[in-house]
Design a protein around this motif. Sequence first.
Motif, PDB file in Angstrom:
ATOM      1  N   GLU A  13       0.827  -1.202   0.000  1.00 38.42           N
ATOM      2  CA  GLU A  13       0.000   0.000   0.000  1.00 38.42           C
ATOM      3  C   GLU A  13       0.868   1.261   0.000  1.00 38.42           C
ATOM      4  O   GLU A  13       2.001   1.247   0.495  1.00 38.42           O
ATOM      5  CB  GLU A  13      -0.911   0.063   1.234  1.00 38.42           C
ATOM      6  N   CYS A  30      -2.733   0.130  -3.892  1.00 37.15           N
ATOM      7  CA  CYS A  30      -2.256  -1.179  -3.447  1.00 37.15           C
ATOM      8  C   CYS A  30      -1.726  -1.899  -4.678  1.00 37.15           C
ATOM      9  O   CYS A  30      -2.520  -2.285  -5.550  1.00 37.15           O
ATOM     10  CB  CYS A  30      -3.355  -1.969  -2.785  1.00 37.15           C
ATOM     11  N   CYS A  35      -4.754  -3.305   2.544  1.00 35.82           N
ATOM     12  CA  CYS A  35      -5.195  -3.994   1.336  1.00 35.82           C
ATOM     13  C   CYS A  35      -5.276  -5.493   1.654  1.00 35.82           C
ATOM     14  O   CYS A  35      -4.420  -6.018   2.385  1.00 35.82           O
ATOM     15  CB  CYS A  35      -4.173  -3.723   0.237  1.00 35.82           C
TER      16      CYS A  35
END
Length: 117
Positions: free
Chosen positions: A6, A22, A95
């Motif tokens: 990320e 991400c 993420c």
Amino acid sequence: QVQLVESGGGLVQPGGSLRLSCEASGIFFSRYNMAWYRQAPGKQRELVARISTGGAINYADSVKDRFIAFRDSANTVIFLQMNDLKPEDTAVYYCHARRLFSSSDWWGQGTQVTVSS
């Protein structure tokens, strides 16, 4: 090997915007459901937005109409565009990837978002 990285977090004033990214490696979006989660201090991790393999997107009620999740399949990157940010959006954003028909899942390292004046 699946890897999620990320970026894009930071400090922003209330009402401001940020875009998180991400970068996913080792993944085909057609085989993995992707999602953004967040965890505020002292609270449980919660789902923010989910992108299915087919591209359907679901949002938590708390971010609906303010956040937009989308993906760039060609480059296996997902994004979270966050608008009209509020102090209660302050959290570490993660993420997440889950392979279809499997219990295997992966998390990124997280990126801090702080909304404060």
